[in-house]
Each structure stands twice: as structure tokens, then as C-alpha cells.
Scaffold this active site. Sequence first.
Site, short mmCIF file in Angstrom:
data_model
loop_
_atom_site.label_atom_id
_atom_site.label_comp_id
_atom_site.label_asym_id
_atom_site.label_seq_id
_atom_site.Cartn_x
_atom_site.Cartn_y
_atom_site.Cartn_z
N ASP A 1 7.27 23.00 -24.86
CA ASP A 1 7.27 21.61 -24.39
C ASP A 1 8.32 21.51 -23.29
O ASP A 1 8.92 22.51 -22.90
CB ASP A 1 7.61 20.65 -25.54
CG ASP A 1 7.03 19.26 -25.30
OD1 ASP A 1 7.28 18.71 -24.21
OD2 ASP A 1 6.32 18.73 -26.18
N SER B 1 -0.83 27.23 -3.69
CA SER B 1 -0.46 28.62 -3.93
C SER B 1 -0.96 29.12 -5.28
O SER B 1 -1.01 30.32 -5.50
CB SER B 1 1.07 28.78 -3.86
OG SER B 1 1.54 28.30 -2.63
N HIS C 1 0.85 -1.20 0.00
CA HIS C 1 0.00 0.00 0.00
C HIS C 1 0.88 1.25 0.00
O HIS C 1 0.69 2.17 -0.80
CB HIS C 1 -0.92 0.00 1.22
CG HIS C 1 -1.53 1.34 1.55
ND1 HIS C 1 -2.53 1.90 0.79
CD2 HIS C 1 -1.25 2.23 2.52
CE1 HIS C 1 -2.86 3.08 1.31
NE2 HIS C 1 -2.09 3.32 2.36
N ARG D 1 1.61 0.07 15.09
CA ARG D 1 1.25 0.00 13.68
C ARG D 1 1.71 -1.35 13.12
O ARG D 1 2.43 -2.09 13.77
CB ARG D 1 1.92 1.15 12.91
CG ARG D 1 3.42 1.07 12.88
CD ARG D 1 4.07 2.36 12.41
NE ARG D 1 3.96 2.53 10.96
CZ ARG D 1 4.84 3.22 10.23
NH1 ARG D 1 5.89 3.80 10.80
NH2 ARG D 1 4.69 3.36 8.93
N LYS E 1 4.28 29.60 5.45
CA LYS E 1 3.40 29.24 4.35
C LYS E 1 1.93 29.27 4.77
O LYS E 1 1.09 29.86 4.10
CB LYS E 1 3.76 27.85 3.81
CG LYS E 1 5.04 27.90 3.03
CD LYS E 1 5.30 26.60 2.32
CE LYS E 1 6.21 26.83 1.14
NZ LYS E 1 5.56 27.50 0.02
N HIS F 1 13.42 11.26 4.31
CA HIS F 1 12.80 12.50 4.76
C HIS F 1 12.62 13.51 3.63
O HIS F 1 11.51 14.00 3.44
CB HIS F 1 13.48 13.11 5.98
CG HIS F 1 12.55 14.10 6.62
ND1 HIS F 1 11.47 13.71 7.36
CD2 HIS F 1 12.45 15.43 6.49
CE1 HIS F 1 10.75 14.77 7.68
NE2 HIS F 1 11.33 15.83 7.17
N SER G 1 13.56 6.49 -13.20
CA SER G 1 12.43 7.26 -13.73
C SER G 1 12.36 8.63 -13.07
O SER G 1 12.27 9.66 -13.74
CB SER G 1 11.14 6.48 -13.50
OG SER G 1 10.03 7.33 -13.59
N SER G 2 12.44 8.66 -11.73
CA SER G 2 12.33 9.93 -11.02
C SER G 2 13.48 10.86 -11.34
O SER G 2 13.30 12.07 -11.50
CB SER G 2 12.30 9.71 -9.51
OG SER G 2 11.12 9.09 -9.14
N THR H 1 7.33 26.40 7.48
CA THR H 1 5.99 25.87 7.21
C THR H 1 4.94 26.81 7.76
O THR H 1 3.90 27.06 7.12
CB THR H 1 5.83 24.48 7.84
OG1 THR H 1 7.00 23.71 7.55
CG2 THR H 1 4.62 23.76 7.28
N TYR I 1 9.00 15.17 1.51
CA TYR I 1 8.81 16.56 1.06
C TYR I 1 8.63 16.64 -0.45
O TYR I 1 8.03 17.58 -0.96
CB TYR I 1 9.98 17.43 1.52
CG TYR I 1 9.94 17.68 3.01
CD1 TYR I 1 9.14 16.90 3.84
CD2 TYR I 1 10.66 18.69 3.61
CE1 TYR I 1 9.07 17.10 5.19
CE2 TYR I 1 10.60 18.91 4.97
CZ TYR I 1 9.81 18.12 5.76
OH TYR I 1 9.74 18.33 7.10
N HIS J 1 15.26 11.90 13.01
CA HIS J 1 14.08 11.98 13.89
C HIS J 1 13.13 10.82 13.61
O HIS J 1 12.17 10.63 14.34
CB HIS J 1 13.37 13.34 13.77
CG HIS J 1 12.76 13.61 12.43
ND1 HIS J 1 12.73 14.85 11.87
CD2 HIS J 1 12.14 12.81 11.55
CE1 HIS J 1 12.14 14.80 10.70
NE2 HIS J 1 11.76 13.57 10.48
N HIS J 2 13.42 10.05 12.56
CA HIS J 2 12.65 8.83 12.33
C HIS J 2 13.20 7.68 13.17
O HIS J 2 12.69 6.57 13.11
CB HIS J 2 12.70 8.44 10.85
CG HIS J 2 12.05 9.44 9.95
ND1 HIS J 2 10.73 9.35 9.58
CD2 HIS J 2 12.52 10.57 9.37
CE1 HIS J 2 10.43 10.37 8.79
NE2 HIS J 2 11.50 11.13 8.65
N TRP K 1 7.51 -0.50 3.99
CA TRP K 1 8.05 0.16 2.79
C TRP K 1 9.47 0.64 3.05
O TRP K 1 10.21 0.89 2.11
CB TRP K 1 7.15 1.31 2.35
CG TRP K 1 7.33 2.59 3.10
CD1 TRP K 1 6.89 2.85 4.37
CD2 TRP K 1 7.98 3.77 2.65
NE1 TRP K 1 7.23 4.13 4.72
CE2 TRP K 1 7.90 4.72 3.69
CE3 TRP K 1 8.63 4.15 1.46
CZ2 TRP K 1 8.45 6.01 3.59
CZ3 TRP K 1 9.17 5.43 1.38
CH2 TRP K 1 9.08 6.34 2.43
N GLU L 1 12.24 12.69 0.71
CA GLU L 1 11.23 12.03 -0.12
C GLU L 1 9.81 12.45 0.30
O GLU L 1 8.96 12.69 -0.56
CB GLU L 1 11.38 10.51 -0.02
CG GLU L 1 10.21 9.69 -0.55
CD GLU L 1 10.01 9.80 -2.04
OE1 GLU L 1 10.98 10.17 -2.74
OE2 GLU L 1 8.90 9.54 -2.51
#
Lengths: 537, 288
Positions: A106, A268, A77, A450, A331, A253, A169-170, A328, A257, A302-303, A142, A255
Site C-alpha cells: 500500500d 514511458s 475552466h 486571449r 525524451k 512553471h 491536499s497536494s 525534452t 511540469y 519567461h511568463h 487562473w 506546476e
Amino acid sequence: MSAVTAEHDHHDHGPAKGLLRWVVTTNHKDIGTLYLVFSLAMFFVGGTMALIIRSELFEPGMQFVNPQFFNSMTTMHALVMVFGAVMPAFVGLANWMIPMMIGAPDMALPRMNNMSFWMLVAGILLLASTFFMEGGAPAAGWTMYPPLVLQTGNALPFAIFSVHLLGISSIMGAINIIATIFNMRAPAMSLMKMPLFVWTWLITAFLLVAIMPVFAGAVTMLLTDRFFDTSFFDAAGGGDPVLYQHIFWFFGHPEVYVMILPTFGVASQIIPVFARKPLFGYSSMVFATAAIAFLSFIVWAHHMFTVGMPMAGELYFMYATMLIAIPTGVKIFNWTATMWKGAMTFEAPMLFSIAFVVLFTMGGFTGLMMALAPLDFQYHDTYFIVAHFHYTLVPASVFMIMAAGYFWLPKWTGNMYDEKLAKLHFWLSAISVNILFFPQHFLGLAGMPRRIPDYAVQFADWNMISSIGAFIYGPSQLIFVYIVYKTIKGGTGEKVTDEVWEGAKEHSLEWTLPSPAPYHTFSTPPKEVPTLSTSRS
Amino acid sequence: MSTNDAYYIPNKAVWPVVGTGGLVILFAGFANYLNGNAIGGWFMLLGLAVFIVMLAAWFTMQANESEAGQYNHGVGISYRMGMMWFIYSEIMFFAVFFGTLWYTRNLSVPWLAGVGDGPGRSSAMLWEGFKDVWPTNGPGNVGGEFEEMGAFGLPFLNTLLLLSSGVTCTWAHHGLLAKNRDQLIKGLIATVTLGFLFVGFQAIEYYEAYHEMGLTLGSGVYGSTFFMLTGFHGFHVCVGAIMLSVVLFRSWKGHFTPENHFAFEGAAWYWHFVDVVWLGLFIFVYIL
């Protein structure tokens, strides 16, 4: 394809005939459409997995699936939603919108653009194929932490190579976006006149180029640890499984973002149009985005507060993480200030955007709670973290992807979507998403871990409510599919103007183009572009 | 619609999809091979063949288009940006393995040896007598006894080879800019030769490591980091040398002008990148 002599210079720049059009296309709109359709399909694939998870958790005890399959579901998932749904949706939006917003015909590297899309499909197919293998699909989460993930069956090398393909790809997509933004802007489009969506994507692209190779390196070491006798993550050989976590989150991390910065960009774009005011604090928005991106590289551990880091590490990563709240907050403040005293109307894109501002703020605050290392020892690996990141991903990223769909579909198709149905879709989503995820905060605080298929009976009530929310949220997304389909097929019958939304021309270039926009956007650069910064310079 | 104006729009192409297909066959084959299905190896070869055909065809197409004068200045800038950021992503890829080496030498091995242990002495309980020394194959003596790879034999020679190849590459570039075809071709031949010599010497080094020193990929974390870093670097030297060979071939065919030679520049940048990575390797893997 190979007819490239000079006299063939100007042949067939329109779409190819039939289905082949979609295979060989180098057109940014075609590729954008491919990305968006693919990501919508993956959204339902990943969503189905989520519903399987929520079905199993509806009541305590084992109901439908075995624990191994349940773990595969949580793992797949996440992978499908992150790499198959949210990221490609934003790449699709980038493909469609960036050339139109900067006055280009283009993308800068159109053939690589095509390859980037097909690599994504290939990567997801390789990942999906693991369901049919001995030992089942990957089930170690994951994040793929060793040593657990090394116990995966035949699926392991396929999952790893899938990550490699998705990474290629990315990276190609990101390089293309950087080259497009730096090299294809209309002469009048200076950097500080670029719409925020373009800015956020530029910064996101830098993140992607920097982090995807890091992830590729990490999983490569998993591969060699399993198949080639290396000891990177094995203490007996002098390695350390925690090293994997450091490398993974150095990727991971930034990622997350990657999935939120373009979300900010879409918000925006939308909020000023429906508030009928210029975006408040344009340049502070740009710098806040850059600051968030920079900070994302220096907060990864922090993870891993509970992994056994030295105290100095705990403290550094705690304070560094709390810093993120500042840009943040800038924003959130700017979006609110944009709406302040605006002549607001509440069409579907705006409704989703307002819900995003409110609900993302909540996800941000729970993030702040978990940034506090001592508190995180309580929250770590509970449903609290699940609630937190789903608040930042579903009512933020997913909501804004759909808002972007409503916002730009009229420009893409020339037809108006059904506003009534869209509002129904919004209210069902906004209410059910809270029924779905809000109770998970309580579950987490009460200590429910979890990634488990069964739980103690004290967690039964909130789990049931959460599952009910899921079963409202999931099916109500089908309304979106129906609306999109109907809009493409003619919509309400009302032909939209070039501007589509009142006053939109003052905010961004795409609204100066015809609706639907021509196959190649700007064949010559536009002379004038809107000024977005309100400061006198 | 006509695109006879400031912007260049390329023709459609089938090669991106073909290349993707090749890569998928290659990866799926490799994964099957790792899972113990011998047939996977054949699929790997097939995928690799498709991929190589794709590269050849795509680059031929690009070269022909370039020689037909279809690319304007802006396209050249896009290509240069693409190459630059591709190299940046490669730097990040190597950074992972340099970071791993750093972490292992400065954190995980000392920790296993008890540095920073509290009163409980957990490491002594688990790995009694393990010392914080480098190189190491860990407290489990994984892979058995081995010798450390010294810096001042083949590796030092290789350093000289690669640094000289950087010089000859730049010399060739000057030849290209000065329209001195002879200097261009000689410079490239020298660069490519030095590059492949480097790879050859590295092969000898690996052979000695495996057969005389007991040093393998399985020699604990020293063997892992040593072969991973030098191995990926060697692979990149091969790729760079092949790129430069193609550039040499095109130079020989009379392609490239002082104004229009992106292929040369891209390959040269890549070559210098490979060069710099080697310097990092020589310092951090071999000397320190």
C-alpha cells in the site's frame, strides 16, 4: 476505528461495507479509484465551461453570455482542469500503480492519503461555491494577478482558501508518494530499477512539496492586501504588483511540469510494451526528467517578458528557458528510438502514445518560439499561447491519462475494454483536437488576444473552425466514459491474463499480479524485479 | 487477508474526513466573516473546535497504536520522512516571505525611487521626492508615521530564549536516549516554558508596536513584511510549543523508549526549524 488493542491487530483489513467504504478507506486502490472518478467528473465540468467559451467565440459579437461570466468561465475552466482534473488524475494513477510497481502492499501513509483526497474535494467544492456569490465566480484569470483580482466580489476569500485546501491536499499526497517510493520498495527494487512512471512521480512529488507552499504564500498576501491593509502588491505602500507575478510563476512553471512529468512517465510505460522492446536509454530518461524538473525552477519569468524586466533578466530567462529543449529532446528521441524497429502493434494505449509524442513535440516547439523574448512580445497574451499550452495539456496530459486508463483498466478490473470503440474514441479525439487547437496558432499570430468574449471579424473563420473542433472533441470523450463503465461491468466478456499485454511482465511488476489485482497488493515483497536499464553495469 | 508479515497496514479511520470537514467549516466561516457576515466568526470557531477534536482523537489513536507495539521499524521511517518533507514545505512557505522582503528592499523600493530610470524619469513624475530608504511605508506614506522596530530590546531577549530552548530540547532528547526520565521531563518543561515565554514577549512587542510606535500591518511594505514574517513565525512557535506539550504529557505518562520515540523526534525537528527561521528573521528583519 478506535479499537486498537493488540488483539484487534488483524481485524477488518478488507473494505468496509456500503458507501462508508469510500469515506473511511485507507486502501491505495480505493483512494486511487476515488481520485480517478473525481477527476473524470471534473474533466467534464471543466469541459462544459470550455464549450461555453467556444460557443461564445463561435461568431464575433456577443451571443450567449455576458463578459463578466465569460471571464469567470476562462478562469474557472483553468482552475478546475488544472487542480480538479489533470493533477488528481495523475495522483489517482500514482495511488493505483506506485505500490504495484515497486512491490509494496500500500502507500506509506494511508490515512493521510485518505485526507489528501477529501481535502481535494473540499477545495473544489469551496471553489465551485463561488458561482453562487455576489459578484460571481473569480474572473481575473487562473493566475489571479493583482490588482485586478482584488476587485473580485465575495468570491475572493473563498477562492484563496480553496487554493490553500488544494495545496494542503497536494502536499500531503506528494509527501506520501516520496515516503512510499523511498521506504516501501521491495528489497530487490533499487532506484535505477524503478519503472519510469515511478521515477517521474518521485520527481513530480519533489516539485509539489516545493511549490505548493509558495502558491499558498502568494495568495495569502492577496488576502491580506485585500482585507488586512498590507501593501505587498501596492506601489503606494512600497510594494509591487509584479512581485506577485514572480512568486506566482515560481510556483506556476514547476506546476505545469507537475502535469507533464507523469505524462512522460505513462508514455514511458506504454511505448516499450507495444513496441516489444525495452525502453531506449532508461537512465538518460531518468536524468532528463530530473534536469527538466531542476530547470523548471529557474525559468519562471519567461511568463513575464512584457512586464518591464531589466534587459539582463530578459536575456537570462530566455536562454535558461531554451535549455529545457535539450532534456525534452532526449525524451522525444528515446521514445522514437524505442519504437524504432520494434514489433509494434497499435492498440488504443499505443495510438494515444504515438499521438502524444507527435503532438507534444509540436507543443514543445511553439514553447521554444515563445521562449525567444523578442518574439514573445508579439505572442504574449494572444491565442498563440492558448494553442501552445493546450497542445501540451490536451493531446499530451489528457491523452496519456486516457491511454493509462486503457492500458491499466484490464489489470484493475480483470476485464478487457472494447478495442473497437476505443479506437473510435482515439481517432475522433486525435482529429478533433487538432481542428480545435491548431487554428488558434493562426489566430494568435494574427494578434487575437486571449480572455476576451468578442473579437474583430478578421478572426471569424478560424474561431468558427476551432469551435467546431471543440464540439466534436468534447462529446466524443463520452465514449471513454461508456467504455470505462462497460469494462468495469464485465467488458467484452473476455477474461484477461495476468500479463494482459504480451511481454508486459518484462517491463514492470504490476503485470506479475493477478488481474484484477488483490485488495492489498504485495503482502510480502517480490523476490525478483525486471531490469530496465539496458546498459551493462 | 492476513498482514502478519513484514508490512504494516493501518486500520480504517474516520478522522481524516472529520478533519477535512472541520477545516472547510473553518475556512468557509473565515471567508464569510471577511465578507462582512458576523455569523462567519461562529462557523470559524465551530470548524476550529472540530479540527482540534480531530487532532486530539487522531493523535490519541496513533499514540495508542504505537504503545500497543503495532508499528514496526519501517513505519517509523515513513513517519520520519513525512515529517521531514512537511518541514521542507514549511521552509518553502517562509521562503516566500523572506523573498518578498528581499525583493521589496532591493528592487521595488529602489525602483520606485528612480533607480535604473531612463531619461524619461518616470518615477519622478509619479512619486516625486521619494527616497530609497529602509524602513519605508512607500511613496504614499501608507498608514502614517511609524517608528522602526529595534533589534536589541525584546527581540534580542527572544533570540536568547529561543536558542536556549533549542539546547534544553536536545538535553531532553539525551535524557530520553539515556533512559533518564527525570532529565527528559525537566528538559521538556524548560523548552515549553521558554517557547511560551517567547510568544508572551512577542505579544508585548506587538502591543508596543501598535500602541506606541504607530507600526501596524498597514504601515506600508515595512509593516506588511514585518508582521507577516514575525506573525507567521509566532504562530509556528505556538504550534511547536503545543506539540512539545503533548510530547511532555506523553513522556509523563511513560511513553517513549530510546528506540521508539518518533513523536518526540518530530516535535524536536519542528522546534529546531522554528529556531532557525527565527535566526533568519532576527538577522534580516531586525538587524539589517
